[in-house]
Each structure stands twice: as structure tokens, then as C-alpha cells.
Design a protein around this motif. Structure first.
Motif, PDB file in Angstrom:
ATOM      1  N   VAL A 448      52.680  -0.817  37.838  1.00  0.00           N
ATOM      2  CA  VAL A 448      51.923  -1.251  36.262  1.00  0.00           C
ATOM      3  C   VAL A 448      51.445  -0.171  35.404  1.00  0.00           C
ATOM      4  O   VAL A 448      52.078  -0.605  33.953  1.00  0.00           O
ATOM      5  N   VAL A 449      51.543   0.765  35.755  1.00  0.00           N
ATOM      6  CA  VAL A 449      51.825   2.096  34.748  1.00  0.00           C
ATOM      7  C   VAL A 449      52.975   2.428  34.177  1.00  0.00           C
ATOM      8  O   VAL A 449      53.370   2.835  32.844  1.00  0.00           O
ATOM      9  N   GLU A 450      53.896   1.903  34.919  1.00  0.00           N
ATOM     10  CA  GLU A 450      55.157   2.339  34.614  1.00  0.00           C
ATOM     11  C   GLU A 450      55.444   1.309  33.812  1.00  0.00           C
ATOM     12  O   GLU A 450      56.208   1.633  32.592  1.00  0.00           O
ATOM     13  N   GLY A 452      54.178  -0.108  31.098  1.00  0.00           N
ATOM     14  CA  GLY A 452      53.206   0.250  30.255  1.00  0.00           C
ATOM     15  C   GLY A 452      52.379  -0.639  28.826  1.00  0.00           C
ATOM     16  O   GLY A 452      52.138  -0.107  27.840  1.00  0.00           O
ATOM     17  N   ARG A 453      51.821  -1.709  29.623  1.00  0.00           N
ATOM     18  CA  ARG A 453      51.253  -3.350  28.784  1.00  0.00           C
ATOM     19  C   ARG A 453      50.039  -2.808  29.054  1.00  0.00           C
ATOM     20  O   ARG A 453      48.415  -2.821  28.488  1.00  0.00           O
ATOM     21  N   ILE A 454      49.006  -1.939  29.859  1.00  0.00           N
ATOM     22  CA  ILE A 454      47.998  -1.390  30.371  1.00  0.00           C
ATOM     23  C   ILE A 454      48.096  -0.145  30.673  1.00  0.00           C
ATOM     24  O   ILE A 454      49.342   0.303  31.430  1.00  0.00           O
ATOM     25  N   PHE A 455      47.006   0.652  31.078  1.00  0.00           N
ATOM     26  CA  PHE A 455      46.863   1.959  31.802  1.00  0.00           C
ATOM     27  C   PHE A 455      45.310   2.522  32.705  1.00  0.00           C
ATOM     28  O   PHE A 455      44.802   2.436  31.666  1.00  0.00           O
ATOM     29  N   LEU A 456      45.847   2.551  33.444  1.00  0.00           N
ATOM     30  CA  LEU A 456      44.929   2.881  34.499  1.00  0.00           C
ATOM     31  C   LEU A 456      45.033   4.232  34.970  1.00  0.00           C
ATOM     32  O   LEU A 456      45.681   4.784  35.287  1.00  0.00           O
ATOM     33  N   SER A 457      44.064   5.159  36.009  1.00  0.00           N
ATOM     34  CA  SER A 457      44.025   5.599  37.343  1.00  0.00           C
ATOM     35  C   SER A 457      44.281   5.544  38.053  1.00  0.00           C
ATOM     36  O   SER A 457      42.636   4.362  38.836  1.00  0.00           O
ATOM     37  N   SER A 458      44.543   6.814  39.127  1.00  0.00           N
ATOM     38  CA  SER A 458      44.121   5.831  40.675  1.00  0.00           C
ATOM     39  C   SER A 458      43.340   6.763  41.167  1.00  0.00           C
ATOM     40  O   SER A 458      42.848   8.329  40.588  1.00  0.00           O
ATOM     41  N   THR A 459      42.947   6.552  42.380  1.00  0.00           N
ATOM     42  CA  THR A 459      41.976   8.236  43.344  1.00  0.00           C
ATOM     43  C   THR A 459      42.055   7.929  44.465  1.00  0.00           C
ATOM     44  O   THR A 459      42.843   6.500  44.886  1.00  0.00           O
TER      45      THR A 459
END
Length: 499
Positions: A448-450, A452-459
């Protein structure tokens, strides 16, 4: 640049900014430039002669904007938001026009007095106890710092000096007292939960004290409990160490958990009661604290009269542009005792009278900006009801997203939330081990990050790799949230199909 040129440049710049916001959704959220890209585009040395504003502005779009991550995009869902609003921008513009160091009241009386007033307004709007008001019963009040990390470092230093001053107050010989302080200081421990932001550990390093964590557990919702805090404090004391400070969190970074404030207050009243040897409690509500502007969340502050300080970042979720961290203390004297420095050049009749506030003594830096102006503009432009509507909108958007996640149990499982507009979730696959599920979730997240349409963070929470979805950027609407879910579901389906 003269005033006529400034007017022309300002109009052109505002047009640019409006266009940027109007079209921001069309941009890739995260910059995909390579490290060091800008050095290749800019000259090796500064220009010897001035350049036209038109040339400078042209380079802004061509060279700087490609290296930006667009935090105001409705497709920016990572970490926590960094709010923006046009009234706050206007406040920044006026602040820079009125620029000054503002370390004393006399530097610009309005800078100091507006700050005091708007922070009293907000303390009341948040439902904070009266002890945090500048007019309250305990000599409290508010001050604006840059970030929550700065706030934590500041109050931790105040807590350290208060503890050491009280612990050695019986020693009259100055040299003997300095030796005693040095010995006691080596035993001091600052505490935070295992989910506390790293700012507390960094503040402890700055203050030259130890840092220890209080474990949190899944069965407690990853919040710090009174019982675990008590166990850790007693264990430390048994080793000859002296806990003196605690960061309690309202809205932890990973999951937006709220520590057991009532349990913490009860435990400390038992094993570290108010007075000499008490433990300073600071409530870090950097993000989620903005929700207190809504009456339905104000019960979370019911124990705060037993604590020493509180902060929330207005620049995260309350439409004030970065940077603006509002900090309240129950007794301002602990700040000024630790941070006040007197120089002959600073003396003036107003400070000497004791009737004015000199905010330089409430912070680590000496000079300060006119940050309260943008707060004033935002509060007046939106009103308290408008700010409540803003918070509730994002709470509802997160609930919508969570329902979409729950509607695909073949793909996803919620780990925590939604809490304060944050949902933490993972991929699921029947029969997969924890390690295998973590790998699947990470693979989908990376895709999803690659994309590029949306950007989230993980944990990682309790050993579980999870994705965080936080639709609290001002421009997010329901159709964006539904699109976010479609993108995530598409990635999850592809990853699960390939395994």
C-alpha cells in the motif's frame, strides 16, 4: 523587497497556497525523491546578488514541493495529523510581521497577556480542573511550548529540582547540600509506561536521571494500571532508587490507549502522598487531548486535579498550525524555581513588581514566538462548537472505517479501536502462526505504501505487527475513508491469494 513588491509577492503566494490546498488530493502523498536529491538541484554556494521573487517562487514548485510529504492530504493517515487551517496561517503571518523575542512582559505585553487568556479559555473548554487556570486557587496557569517533547522535558526538569530541593531542605550548609543533591540525583528515576512516547526517555537523558517503564498488557487495553505502577515503584524503592516523576498518557502513540488515571491517583495517594517525596505526574495528551473539547470526553480529566501538569498539541487535532503545544501546570512556582535566571539587563519595573508573567521562566528557551495569536484566530473563527464538530467528524469517520474492517473478517481483524479516530488492525489467515500473520500484514502494508495512493504508519503491539488508520486530517471526508478501505482490501486480497 519594498512594500509594493511585498504586496505583489504576498498575493501571488496566497494564490499559490490556495491552489496547493485545492489540488492537494491529486498529489502523491509521500515524496518519492531519492536521498540527496536537492543538493543536485541547488547551487554549491549562496547567490552573490539578490534574485527576483518570480524566480524564487518558480523554484519552490519545481525543486522544493517534489520533496514534500503532503500532511494535509485526505490520503495522509500516518502517525497523527499535523493540523492546518487558514485562520491559523493568517495568525502566523501576523506573528512574523510583529516579530520579537517576547521573553519578558515588557517585550510586548499583548504577546504575554493573550497567551494567558487563550489558555484559560481552552482550559475551561477542555473541562480541566480550576487549578490549571491562571486565576485558579493553586497559582497555576498555561504556557505555549513548541512540542509535547519540549513540554515533557521542561516539567521533568521542574519535577527533578522540586524533589531534590525538598529532599535536602533540612541541610543548611551550602556545600554539604550540593553534595547531598548530587548523591540523591544519581538515584532519581523518571517513569512512563511501556507505551509512553519516547519523549519521556529523552527528557530523562537530558535531565541526567534514570528512566524505567511500567509494563502494559493486552488484557488491560495496553494502558498503564495503578497496580502495575505500584509494583514498579516498590521494586525500585527496594533497590534504593527514588521515583520522582511519571508520564501518564491520554492517547498512547501506538493505540491511543488511556492510562488508568483514577487508579494512578489512588495508588500515588497511598505510596507517594502529596508533599515532600511526592511523585510529579504529567499527563501527556499530545493528540487525544483535543477530544476534551467535547463534553462527552471530559470525564477523562476528573483525576487531573491530583496531578501536576498536562499538555496537548493544538497543532495535532485542533486546527492550529505547527508548532503549538499547550501546557498547563498546577503550580507555576515549580517551573519558575527551576528555570528562572536573573540578569541585570532583564530588570524592569513591571517584572520587579511581581504583577506580570515573564514566560521565559516557564520554558527552556529564552526567547519565544507569538504563538497565541494563531490560537486566538482559530478559536474565534470556529468557536468552541465548530471545534467540537471538527473532532466529532473524525470520530465518526473512524467508526465508519472500523465497520468496514469488521465487514471483512476474511481479511482483517481489529487489534484496538477505534479510539480517538485511530483504528489499529491486522490481516488474518486461518491456521497461520503469529509470525506468519505478521509477515502477511507487513507485506500488504508495504504494498500500500509503495502504491502511493494513501500513506499509513505501522506499529508492533504485544508482538503483533499492525497497521494504523487515523483519518484526522482536516480535509478527510467519508468517501475518502471508503476509498482507503478499498485500497487496503485490494492489497490484502492480493497478498492472501499469493500465499
Amino acid at each position: 523587497m519594498d512594500s509594493k513588491q511585498f504586496r505583489e509577492a504576498a498575493v501571488s503566494s496566497i494564490d499559490d497556497i490556495v491552489k496547493y490546498y485545492d489540488t492537494i488530493e491529486e498529489r502523491r502523498v509521500v515524496s518519492n525523491v531519492e536521498p540527496g536529491y536537492l543538493r543536485k538541484l541547488l547551487p554549491e554556494e549562496a547567490p552573490q546578488n539578490g534574485e527576483s521573487w518570480a524566480d524564487i517562487q518558480k523554484d519552490l514548485e519545481a525543486k522544493i514541493v517534489p520533496g514534500l510529504t503532503h500532511w494535509q492530504s485526505p490520503n495522509f493517515l500516518a502517525w497523527f495529523p499535523s493540523s492546518s487551517s487558514f485562520p491559523a496561517m493568517l495568525g502566523e503571518m501576523y506573528s512574523t510581521a510583529f516579530t520579537g523575542a517576547a521573553f519578558n512582559w515588557i517585550c510586548s505585553p499583548a504577546v504575554t497577556e493573550l497567551e494567558t487568556i487563550v489558555l484559560d479559555w481552552l482550559a475551561k473548554a477542555f473541562g480541566l480542573p480550576s487549578c490549571y487556570l491562571s486565576t485558579g486557587p493553586t497559582n497555576g496557569g498555561g504556557v505555549i511550548h513548541g512540542t509535547a517533547s519540549e513540554a515533557i522535558a521542561t516539567v521533568l526538569v521542574a519535577a527533578r529540582d522540586k524533589y531534590l530541593r525538598e529532599a535536602t531542605s533540612h541541610i543548611t550548609d551550602e556545600e554539604e547540600r550540593e553534595d547531598a543533591i548530587a548523591i540523591r540525583r544519581s538515584k532519581l528515576v523518571a517513569l512512563g509506561s511501556a507505551a509512553t512516547h519516547s519523549a519521556t526517555k529523552k527528557a530523562a537523558q537530558i535531565a541526567g536521571v534514570r528512566f524505567r517503564t511500567v509494563p502494559v498488557h493486552a488484557e488491560d487495553g495496553y494502558r498503564m494500571t495503578g497496580s502495575e505502577l505500584k509494583r514498579v515503584i516498590l521494586e525500585l524503592r527496594a533497590k534504593g532508587l527514588e521515583p520522582f516523576y511519571l508520564t501518564a498518557t491520554l492517547g498512547t502513540t501506538d493505540t491511543c490507549a488511556v492510562d488508568d488515571m483514577d487508579g494512578i491517583a489512588t495508588v500515588l495517594s497511598e505510596i507517594a502522598p502529596p508533599g515532600k517525596g511526592e511523585i510529579w505526574v504529567h499527563v501527556d495528551a499530545a493528540y487525544a487531548g483535543a477530544s476534551l473539547i467535547c463534553p462527552e470526553y471530559q470525564h477523562l480529566a476528573r483525576s487531573f486535579d491530583k496531578f501536576h501538569s498536562y499538555n496537548t498539541n493544538l497543532h495535532k487535532w485542533l486546527l492550529v498550525n505547527f508548532d503549538c503545544s499547550a501546557v498547563w501546570v498546577r503550580d507555576r512556582r515549580h517551573l519558575t524555581d527551576a528555570l528562572s535566571v536573573s540578569l541585570a539587563i532583564l530588570k524592569n519595573q513591571h517584572t520587579d513588581s511581581g504583577l506580570v508573567t515573564d514566560y521565559r521562566d516557564w520554558q527552556i528557551p529564552f526567547g519565544r514566538r507569538f504563538r497565541s495569536l494563531k490560537v486566538w484566530f482559530v478559536v474565534r473563527s470556529y468557536g468552541i462548537e465548530g471545534l467540537r464538530k471538527h473532532i466529532r467528524k473524525h470520530i465518526k469517520l473512524a467508526e465508519t472505517f472500523a465497520e468496514l474492517v469488521k465487514g471483512r473478517p476474511d481479511l482483517f481483524e481489529i487489534v484496538t479501536g477505534p479510539r480517538f479516530a485511530l483504528t489499529v488492525f491486522k490481516l488474518v489467515k486461518e491456521g497461520a502462526t503469529l509470525e506468519e500473520q505478521n509477515a502477511l500484514t507487513k507485506k500488504a502494508y508495504d504494498a500500500v505504501v509503495e502504491d502511493g495512493r494513501i500513506f499509513l504508519s505501522s506499529t508492533v503491539v504485544g508482538g503483533v505487527f499492525a497497521i494504523r488508520h487515523n483519518p484526522a486530517t482536516p480535509s478527510v471526508e467519508e468517501h475518502h475513508v471508503r476509498k482507503h478501505f478499498e485500497i487496503l482490501a485490494e492489497a490484502a486480497e492480493k497478498v492472501l491469494k499469493e500465499t
